[in-house]
Design a protein around this motif. Structure first.
Motif, mmCIF file in Angstrom:
data_model
loop_
_atom_site.group_PDB
_atom_site.id
_atom_site.type_symbol
_atom_site.label_atom_id
_atom_site.label_comp_id
_atom_site.label_asym_id
_atom_site.label_seq_id
_atom_site.Cartn_x
_atom_site.Cartn_y
_atom_site.Cartn_z
ATOM 1 N N THR A 22 0.851 -1.185 0.000
ATOM 2 C CA THR A 22 0.000 0.000 0.000
ATOM 3 C C THR A 22 0.895 1.245 0.000
ATOM 4 O O THR A 22 2.089 1.176 0.300
ATOM 5 C CB THR A 22 -0.913 0.031 1.233
ATOM 6 O OG1 THR A 22 -0.094 0.047 2.410
ATOM 7 C CG2 THR A 22 -1.839 -1.179 1.262
ATOM 8 N N GLY A 65 -3.822 0.485 8.172
ATOM 9 C CA GLY A 65 -4.711 1.459 7.543
ATOM 10 C C GLY A 65 -5.695 1.989 8.570
ATOM 11 O O GLY A 65 -6.206 1.246 9.403
ATOM 12 N N CYS A 66 -5.961 3.269 8.518
ATOM 13 C CA CYS A 66 -6.821 3.909 9.515
ATOM 14 C C CYS A 66 -8.237 3.344 9.507
ATOM 15 O O CYS A 66 -8.837 3.149 10.553
ATOM 16 C CB CYS A 66 -6.868 5.414 9.280
ATOM 17 S SG CYS A 66 -5.258 6.190 9.485
ATOM 18 N N PHE A 67 -8.773 3.077 8.325
ATOM 19 C CA PHE A 67 -10.145 2.580 8.258
ATOM 20 C C PHE A 67 -10.236 1.143 8.749
ATOM 21 O O PHE A 67 -11.040 0.823 9.624
ATOM 22 C CB PHE A 67 -10.699 2.668 6.832
ATOM 23 C CG PHE A 67 -12.051 2.037 6.707
ATOM 24 C CD1 PHE A 67 -13.161 2.682 7.209
ATOM 25 C CD2 PHE A 67 -12.206 0.801 6.114
ATOM 26 C CE1 PHE A 67 -14.416 2.095 7.122
ATOM 27 C CE2 PHE A 67 -13.451 0.212 6.010
ATOM 28 C CZ PHE A 67 -14.558 0.860 6.516
ATOM 29 N N HIS A 71 -8.696 3.486 13.710
ATOM 30 C CA HIS A 71 -7.936 4.446 14.491
ATOM 31 C C HIS A 71 -8.858 5.561 14.974
ATOM 32 O O HIS A 71 -9.279 6.416 14.196
ATOM 33 C CB HIS A 71 -6.784 5.023 13.673
ATOM 34 C CG HIS A 71 -5.788 3.985 13.286
ATOM 35 N ND1 HIS A 71 -4.962 4.129 12.212
ATOM 36 C CD2 HIS A 71 -5.491 2.777 13.832
ATOM 37 C CE1 HIS A 71 -4.188 3.065 12.115
ATOM 38 N NE2 HIS A 71 -4.494 2.222 13.075
ATOM 39 N N CYS A 74 -9.024 9.694 14.149
ATOM 40 C CA CYS A 74 -8.359 9.934 12.870
ATOM 41 C C CYS A 74 -9.402 10.373 11.841
ATOM 42 O O CYS A 74 -10.491 9.805 11.773
ATOM 43 C CB CYS A 74 -7.663 8.659 12.397
ATOM 44 S SG CYS A 74 -6.838 8.847 10.812
ATOM 45 N N LYS A 75 -9.064 11.340 11.025
ATOM 46 C CA LYS A 75 -10.025 11.837 10.045
ATOM 47 C C LYS A 75 -10.337 10.811 8.964
ATOM 48 O O LYS A 75 -11.331 10.929 8.263
ATOM 49 C CB LYS A 75 -9.524 13.133 9.414
ATOM 50 C CG LYS A 75 -8.314 12.980 8.513
ATOM 51 C CD LYS A 75 -7.908 14.313 7.914
ATOM 52 C CE LYS A 75 -6.721 14.144 6.977
ATOM 53 N NZ LYS A 75 -6.371 15.403 6.339
ATOM 54 N N TYR A 76 -9.500 9.788 8.819
ATOM 55 C CA TYR A 76 -9.732 8.762 7.805
ATOM 56 C C TYR A 76 -10.585 7.607 8.321
ATOM 57 O O TYR A 76 -10.975 6.749 7.546
ATOM 58 C CB TYR A 76 -8.404 8.211 7.282
ATOM 59 C CG TYR A 76 -7.559 9.278 6.649
ATOM 60 C CD1 TYR A 76 -7.949 9.896 5.465
ATOM 61 C CD2 TYR A 76 -6.378 9.694 7.244
ATOM 62 C CE1 TYR A 76 -7.188 10.889 4.882
ATOM 63 C CE2 TYR A 76 -5.605 10.683 6.666
ATOM 64 C CZ TYR A 76 -6.014 11.268 5.494
ATOM 65 O OH TYR A 76 -5.255 12.254 4.920
ATOM 66 N N TYR A 77 -10.849 7.569 9.614
ATOM 67 C CA TYR A 77 -11.676 6.507 10.178
ATOM 68 C C TYR A 77 -13.099 7.015 10.336
ATOM 69 O O TYR A 77 -13.396 7.804 11.222
ATOM 70 C CB TYR A 77 -11.142 6.027 11.531
ATOM 71 C CG TYR A 77 -12.066 5.041 12.201
ATOM 72 C CD1 TYR A 77 -12.377 3.838 11.594
ATOM 73 C CD2 TYR A 77 -12.644 5.327 13.419
ATOM 74 C CE1 TYR A 77 -13.226 2.943 12.195
ATOM 75 C CE2 TYR A 77 -13.499 4.434 14.032
ATOM 76 C CZ TYR A 77 -13.778 3.244 13.415
ATOM 77 O OH TYR A 77 -14.625 2.347 14.010
#
Length: 110
Positions: A22, A65-67, A71, A74-77
């Protein structure tokens, strides 16, 4: 709320999600290599097949990976709006597996 894609298209999209090589993992690997570290990738001998293993230093690097690993903060979760309970169960199972593998890999690190 229904899925915006047909099942065949959703299946294809999900099949494109990679588990190895990734972008974040490649950035970490490039940094380590540029600074003279040599490593193994996805060592099958270790629990959870860690992303990066530095045998010389008895060190394991996991690039989560955040999703997929949930996490918090976290703005990505972001929990999906559809099938919310299924996704929460999956992400919590991933977190539990992460903890189990970390505990098992402590034997290697010590």
């Amino acid at each position: 709320m229904a899925d915006v894609h047909e099942p065949e298209i959703r299946s294809y999209n999900m099949s494109r999600i990679k588990g190895k090589d990734t972008k974040p993992e490649m950035l970490v690997r490039k940094y380590l290599h540029a600074h003279g570290f040599r490593f193994k990738l996805h060592d099958k001998k270790l629990p959870g097949k860690p992303d990066i293993v530095l045998p010389k230093y008895n060190t394991i690097v996991q690039v989560h990976g955040c999703f997929w690993h949930g996490h918090e903060g976290c703005k990505y979760y972001v929990v999906p709006k559809t099938r919310t309970q299924w996704w929460l169960d999956k992400i919590n199972a991933d977190r539990q597996k992460d903890k189990d593998h970390e505990r098992e890999n402590e034997k290697y690190i010590s």
